[in-house]
Motif scaffolding. Structure first.
Motif, PDB file in Angstrom:
ATOM      1  N   GLY A  66     -14.309   9.951   5.220  1.00  0.00           N
ATOM      2  CA  GLY A  66     -15.096   8.895   4.599  1.00  0.00           C
ATOM      3  C   GLY A  66     -14.240   7.907   3.843  1.00  0.00           C
ATOM      4  O   GLY A  66     -13.075   8.141   3.588  1.00  0.00           O
ATOM      5  N   GLY A  67     -14.821   6.772   3.533  1.00  0.00           N
ATOM      6  CA  GLY A  67     -14.121   5.769   2.749  1.00  0.00           C
ATOM      7  C   GLY A  67     -13.755   4.544   3.559  1.00  0.00           C
ATOM      8  O   GLY A  67     -14.353   4.264   4.604  1.00  0.00           O
ATOM      9  N   PHE A  68     -12.762   3.808   3.064  1.00  0.00           N
ATOM     10  CA  PHE A  68     -12.363   2.579   3.742  1.00  0.00           C
ATOM     11  C   PHE A  68     -10.869   2.328   3.616  1.00  0.00           C
ATOM     12  O   PHE A  68     -10.189   2.932   2.802  1.00  0.00           O
ATOM     13  N   LEU A  69     -10.393   1.421   4.447  1.00  0.00           N
ATOM     14  CA  LEU A  69      -8.991   1.003   4.472  1.00  0.00           C
ATOM     15  C   LEU A  69      -8.973  -0.515   4.329  1.00  0.00           C
ATOM     16  O   LEU A  69      -9.735  -1.206   5.006  1.00  0.00           O
ATOM     17  N   SER A  70      -8.119  -1.011   3.458  1.00  0.00           N
ATOM     18  CA  SER A  70      -7.990  -2.444   3.224  1.00  0.00           C
ATOM     19  C   SER A  70      -6.529  -2.853   3.404  1.00  0.00           C
ATOM     20  O   SER A  70      -5.632  -2.161   2.921  1.00  0.00           O
ATOM     21  N   VAL A  71      -6.307  -3.962   4.102  1.00  0.00           N
ATOM     22  CA  VAL A  71      -4.961  -4.511   4.274  1.00  0.00           C
ATOM     23  C   VAL A  71      -4.989  -5.954   3.792  1.00  0.00           C
ATOM     24  O   VAL A  71      -5.849  -6.741   4.204  1.00  0.00           O
ATOM     25  N   ASP A  72      -4.028  -6.286   2.914  1.00  0.00           N
ATOM     26  CA  ASP A  72      -3.925  -7.660   2.417  1.00  0.00           C
ATOM     27  C   ASP A  72      -2.500  -7.905   1.927  1.00  0.00           C
ATOM     28  O   ASP A  72      -2.039  -7.225   0.997  1.00  0.00           O
ATOM     29  N   HIS A  73      -1.801  -8.846   2.544  1.00  0.00           N
ATOM     30  CA  HIS A  73      -0.440  -9.212   2.150  1.00  0.00           C
ATOM     31  C   HIS A  73       0.493  -8.003   2.031  1.00  0.00           C
ATOM     32  O   HIS A  73       1.145  -7.809   0.997  1.00  0.00           O
ATOM     33  N   ASP A  74       0.570  -7.188   3.073  1.00  0.00           N
ATOM     34  CA  ASP A  74       1.430  -5.999   3.132  1.00  0.00           C
ATOM     35  C   ASP A  74       1.076  -4.941   2.093  1.00  0.00           C
ATOM     36  O   ASP A  74       1.875  -4.066   1.789  1.00  0.00           O
ATOM     37  N   ASN A  75      -0.127  -5.008   1.540  1.00  0.00           N
ATOM     38  CA  ASN A  75      -0.650  -3.964   0.658  1.00  0.00           C
ATOM     39  C   ASN A  75      -1.747  -3.227   1.420  1.00  0.00           C
ATOM     40  O   ASN A  75      -2.710  -3.847   1.878  1.00  0.00           O
ATOM     41  N   VAL A  76      -1.569  -1.924   1.574  1.00  0.00           N
ATOM     42  CA  VAL A  76      -2.554  -1.095   2.265  1.00  0.00           C
ATOM     43  C   VAL A  76      -3.169  -0.164   1.230  1.00  0.00           C
ATOM     44  O   VAL A  76      -2.464   0.629   0.600  1.00  0.00           O
ATOM     45  N   THR A  77      -4.480  -0.259   1.067  1.00  0.00           N
ATOM     46  CA  THR A  77      -5.200   0.589   0.139  1.00  0.00           C
ATOM     47  C   THR A  77      -6.199   1.413   0.927  1.00  0.00           C
ATOM     48  O   THR A  77      -7.009   0.861   1.671  1.00  0.00           O
ATOM     49  N   ILE A  78      -6.107   2.734   0.762  1.00  0.00           N
ATOM     50  CA  ILE A  78      -7.028   3.638   1.438  1.00  0.00           C
ATOM     51  C   ILE A  78      -7.778   4.397   0.363  1.00  0.00           C
ATOM     52  O   ILE A  78      -7.170   5.103  -0.448  1.00  0.00           O
ATOM     53  N   VAL A  79      -9.096   4.236   0.363  1.00  0.00           N
ATOM     54  CA  VAL A  79      -9.954   4.929  -0.587  1.00  0.00           C
ATOM     55  C   VAL A  79     -10.849   5.854   0.226  1.00  0.00           C
ATOM     56  O   VAL A  79     -11.682   5.382   1.005  1.00  0.00           O
ATOM     57  N   ALA A  80     -10.644   7.164   0.087  1.00  0.00           N
ATOM     58  CA  ALA A  80     -11.380   8.149   0.861  1.00  0.00           C
ATOM     59  C   ALA A  80     -12.298   8.963  -0.030  1.00  0.00           C
ATOM     60  O   ALA A  80     -11.993   9.173  -1.214  1.00  0.00           O
ATOM     61  N   GLY A  81     -13.415   9.428   0.533  1.00  0.00           N
ATOM     62  CA  GLY A  81     -14.297  10.311  -0.214  1.00  0.00           C
ATOM     63  C   GLY A  81     -13.567  11.584  -0.598  1.00  0.00           C
ATOM     64  O   GLY A  81     -13.611  12.026  -1.740  1.00  0.00           O
ATOM     65  N   THR A  82     -12.867  12.176   0.375  1.00  0.00           N
ATOM     66  CA  THR A  82     -12.001  13.315   0.120  1.00  0.00           C
ATOM     67  C   THR A  82     -10.686  13.073   0.856  1.00  0.00           C
ATOM     68  O   THR A  82     -10.672  12.503   1.943  1.00  0.00           O
ATOM     69  N   ALA A  83      -9.586  13.476   0.254  1.00  0.00           N
ATOM     70  CA  ALA A  83      -8.263  13.319   0.886  1.00  0.00           C
ATOM     71  C   ALA A  83      -7.286  14.275   0.240  1.00  0.00           C
ATOM     72  O   ALA A  83      -7.331  14.522  -0.962  1.00  0.00           O
ATOM     73  N   SER A  84      -6.391  14.820   1.074  1.00  0.00           N
ATOM     74  CA  SER A  84      -5.336  15.702   0.574  1.00  0.00           C
ATOM     75  C   SER A  84      -4.193  15.686   1.554  1.00  0.00           C
ATOM     76  O   SER A  84      -4.368  15.469   2.753  1.00  0.00           O
ATOM     77  N   ILE A  85      -2.984  15.900   1.031  1.00  0.00           N
ATOM     78  CA  ILE A  85      -1.794  15.983   1.870  1.00  0.00           C
ATOM     79  C   ILE A  85      -1.958  17.212   2.763  1.00  0.00           C
ATOM     80  O   ILE A  85      -2.280  18.300   2.274  1.00  0.00           O
ATOM     81  N   ALA A  86      -1.748  17.029   4.066  1.00  0.00           N
ATOM     82  CA  ALA A  86      -1.861  18.140   5.012  1.00  0.00           C
ATOM     83  C   ALA A  86      -0.681  19.086   4.869  1.00  0.00           C
ATOM     84  O   ALA A  86       0.433  18.666   4.579  1.00  0.00           O
ATOM     85  N   ALA A  87      -0.937  20.359   5.087  1.00  0.00           N
ATOM     86  CA  ALA A  87       0.139  21.357   5.035  1.00  0.00           C
ATOM     87  C   ALA A  87       1.085  21.135   6.208  1.00  0.00           C
ATOM     88  O   ALA A  87       0.667  20.771   7.300  1.00  0.00           O
ATOM     89  N   ALA A  88       2.369  21.321   5.966  1.00  0.00           N
ATOM     90  CA  ALA A  88       3.375  21.159   7.027  1.00  0.00           C
ATOM     91  C   ALA A  88       3.190  22.264   8.059  1.00  0.00           C
ATOM     92  O   ALA A  88       2.869  23.398   7.726  1.00  0.00           O
ATOM     93  N   ALA A  89       3.410  21.891   9.324  1.00  0.00           N
ATOM     94  CA  ALA A  89       3.257  22.864  10.417  1.00  0.00           C
ATOM     95  C   ALA A  89       4.472  23.746  10.543  1.00  0.00           C
ATOM     96  O   ALA A  89       5.534  23.465  10.137  1.00  0.00           O
TER      97      ALA A  89
END
Length: 89
Positions: A66-89
Motif C-alpha cells: 500500500g501507499g504511493f511513490l512520488s518522483v520530483d527533481h531526482d527526489n524519490v519519496t515512497i510512503v507505504a502503509g507497511t514497509a520493512s527491509i527484507a531479510a538477506a537470502a
C-alpha cells in the motif's frame, strides 16, 4: 554527479533513506524503474518489493504494501502503509 535522493517510510517508521542510482517498485499499473532525470510522477504502490541500488552499488530490498511513490527533481519519496527491509537470502 549526485544520484537520486530516496526516502522510504511507513506509517510506523523511516525504513531507509539515502542516495541511489536506481529504484524499482511495483505499482498498480506494473513495475517501474526510476533513474536520475526521471519525469515527475505520482503512482500508487502495489504489494511487493521495492529494490534500491545505492550509489555505492549495494542492493537494498524493502517489502512494502500500500501507499504511493512520488518522483520530483531526482527526489524519490515512497510512503507505504507497511514497509520493512527484507531479510538477506
Amino acid at each position: 554527479m549526485a544520484g537520486l535522493n530516496v526516502s522510504v517510510v511507513s506509517a510506523e517508521q523511516r525504513v531507509w533513506e539515502g542516495s541511489a542510482s536506481q529504484v524499482i517498485a511495483r505499482t498498480v499499473d506494473g513495475e517501474i524503474g526510476i533513474l536520475r532525470g526521471h519525469q515527475p510522477m505520482l503512482a500508487i504502490l502495489a504489494e511487493g518489493e521495492i529494490r534500491v541500488t545505492t550509489d555505492g552499488g549495494e542492493k537494498i530490498t524493502v517489502d512494502a504494501a500500500g501507499g504511493f511513490l512520488s518522483v520530483d527533481h531526482d527526489n524519490v519519496t515512497i510512503v507505504a502503509g507497511t514497509a520493512s527491509i527484507a531479510a538477506a537470502a
